[in-house]
Enzyme design. Structure first.
Site, short mmCIF file in Angstrom:
data_model
loop_
_atom_site.label_atom_id
_atom_site.label_comp_id
_atom_site.label_asym_id
_atom_site.label_seq_id
_atom_site.Cartn_x
_atom_site.Cartn_y
_atom_site.Cartn_z
N THR A 36 59.61 35.50 44.41
CA THR A 36 59.88 36.61 45.23
C THR A 36 60.18 37.89 44.66
O THR A 36 59.68 38.82 45.09
CB THR A 36 61.04 36.16 46.27
N TYR A 50 56.37 37.61 53.51
CA TYR A 50 55.70 38.43 52.19
C TYR A 50 55.04 37.34 51.49
O TYR A 50 55.09 35.93 51.71
CB TYR A 50 56.79 39.04 51.48
N SER A 83 57.51 29.45 42.57
CA SER A 83 57.87 28.42 41.70
C SER A 83 57.86 26.95 42.47
O SER A 83 58.15 25.96 41.68
CB SER A 83 59.34 28.99 41.37
N THR A 116 62.55 31.26 43.46
CA THR A 116 64.09 30.94 43.48
C THR A 116 63.90 29.51 44.03
O THR A 116 65.08 28.57 43.80
CB THR A 116 64.60 31.55 44.63
N ASP A 117 62.77 28.85 44.27
CA ASP A 117 62.94 27.37 44.94
C ASP A 117 63.02 26.39 43.70
O ASP A 117 63.96 25.52 44.08
CB ASP A 117 61.49 27.10 45.26
N LYS A 189 70.23 26.30 44.35
CA LYS A 189 70.06 27.22 45.54
C LYS A 189 70.54 26.46 46.86
O LYS A 189 70.28 25.31 47.55
CB LYS A 189 68.57 27.45 45.89
N GLU A 310 80.21 2.31 44.57
CA GLU A 310 79.75 1.37 45.81
C GLU A 310 78.57 0.67 45.72
O GLU A 310 78.14 0.01 46.22
CB GLU A 310 79.42 2.70 46.83
N1 DAS Z 1 58.52 30.46 47.12
C1 DAS Z 1 59.54 30.93 46.64
C2 DAS Z 1 59.50 30.71 45.00
O1 DAS Z 1 58.43 31.12 44.21
C3 DAS Z 1 59.67 32.29 46.61
C4 DAS Z 1 61.15 32.83 46.11
O2 DAS Z 1 62.06 32.67 46.81
O3 DAS Z 1 61.22 33.22 44.67
O4 DAS Z 1 60.37 30.13 44.49
#
Ligand code: DAS
Length: 353
Positions: A36, A50, A83, A116-117, A189, A310
């Site tokens: 992103t 986007y 990602s 970010t994923d 995240k 457990e």
């Molecule tokens: N699809 C997500 C990624 O590329 C977009 C982001 O949040 O960066 O990880």
């Protein structure tokens, strides 16, 4: 006369260069992978609609002229992908490039721009395998640069500023999102639509504000130069998969992963990594076939899976992921299996990293 004039000129030049404004800036390389932070939407109101991985690294850099105040910056476009599509091969390629740059005398710090994923997985991977004290900072954004109040610009400025700073050396891989300094090992995240998306269950290491770092805690686990794993000696990563657990779960996913060649399966368990009694027989069978079973927890934050709590881990020869969430446990298991298959050694590694 001339000699006096020249020596005075040299003196003035030397004192000018000593001024902070003229002193040589640290050299920071930005390795861009997509996400992103390189995304673009149709208009400023589109903060969630986007396309990721559109803007090239040189455009990202050109968009933040203030970067020149903190470092000499250059960029490399390693990948241009979202990602969620990262593979083990992407991790290896990126890790080897980071390692090579870190060895260069003319590189003082490295920034990785990333979706970010799976940012938390890549940050942990680099934390485990890159042998350098130089700052490595992984950064992303929750909004594309085309959106109002986009967070990528300040996140990237902060990342470069941290990568250029001496006090960030030796702290392992860092993640700078939303003004926070987090350890690449701990951060995850936790929210998927806010700029305050990344959190560490045990707390951030500090904050970065106006180009200055404020540290309040330090990483407790082994990383980078204290790691027994070295990216320069790793050519492939074994297949490790994650099976999510829930009420009414069956053993189908576990069996299928093993059939497809998984060397270890992360059990993303409920609660304390608990295992349904409908699944235990299959896991014991797979262990007997040589597949490692690693109990983790899909409890959102602060899961702490301990041995024999457990489940009779000693009796079943299963492992526990300690405080690592399933996706981080997968990264560590894959890296650890490049060095050993021994259960006791593997469990030691999960306690130490
Ligand atoms: N699809 C997500 C990624 O590329 C977009 C982001 O949040 O960066 O990880």
């Amino acid at each position: 006369m001339l000699k006096r004039f020249l020596s005075r000129g040299l003196l003035i030049a030397a004192s000018l260069l000593a001024l902070p404004a003229f002193a040589a800036k640290p050299n920071v390389v930005i390795l861009a992978t997509g996400g992103t932070i390189a995304g673009a939407g149709a208009d400023a109101a589109k903060s969630a609609t986007y396309q990721a991985a559109k803007v090239p690294v040189d455009k990202l850099i050109a968009g933040i002229p203030t970067l020149a105040d903190v470092a000499q910056v250059r960029g490399e476009q390693v990948f241009q992908i979202a990602s969620e599509s990262f593979t083990n091969e992407h991790l290896l390629t990126l890790g080897k490039r980071v390692s090579a740059l870190a060895k260069q005398g003319d590189v003082d710090g490295i920034v990785v721009t990333h979706g970010t994923d799976t940012l938390e997985e890549t940050a942990y991977f680099l934390n485990l395998v890159v042998h350098t004290e130089k700052p490595i900072v992984v950064v992303g954004s929750m909004r594309p640069g085309t959106a109002m109040s986009a967070d990528g610009t300040l996140n990237l400025f902060n990342a470069v500023s941290v990568a250029a700073s001496k006090d960030a050396r030796g702290k392992g891989v860092l993640v700078t999102m939303n003004d926070e300094l987090n350890s690449g090992r701990d951060v995850s995240k936790m929210v998927n639509v806010k700029t305050e998306a990344f959190k560490s269950p045990w707390g951030a290491l500090g904050m970065v504000i106006e180009g200055r770092n404020y540290w309040f805690r330090l990483p407790a686990k082994r990383h980078t130069v204290n790691s027994e794993f070295d990216i320069d000696k790793i050519e492939t990563l074994p297949q490790v998969d994650i099976a999510y657990s829930y009420g009414n779960v069956s053993d189908a996913a576990y069996r299928n992963f093993a059939d497809k060649g998984a060397k270890a399966i992360i059990h993303a368990g409920t609660g304390n990594g608990s295992v349904s009694n409908r699944v235990v027989p299959a896991l014991r069978h797979l262990r007997a076939q040589g597949v490692h079973i690693i109990r983790s927890s899909h409890v959102n934050a602060g899961g702490l899976v301990l041995r024999n709590a457990e489940q009779p881990d000693d009796q079943y020869d299963w492992l526990v992921a300690h405080d690592l969430n399933p996706q981080k446990a997968r990264v560590l298991a894959a890296v650890a299996l490049t060095r050993t298959q021994d259960s006791k050694e593997l469990q030691r590694i999960f306690w130490e990293y």
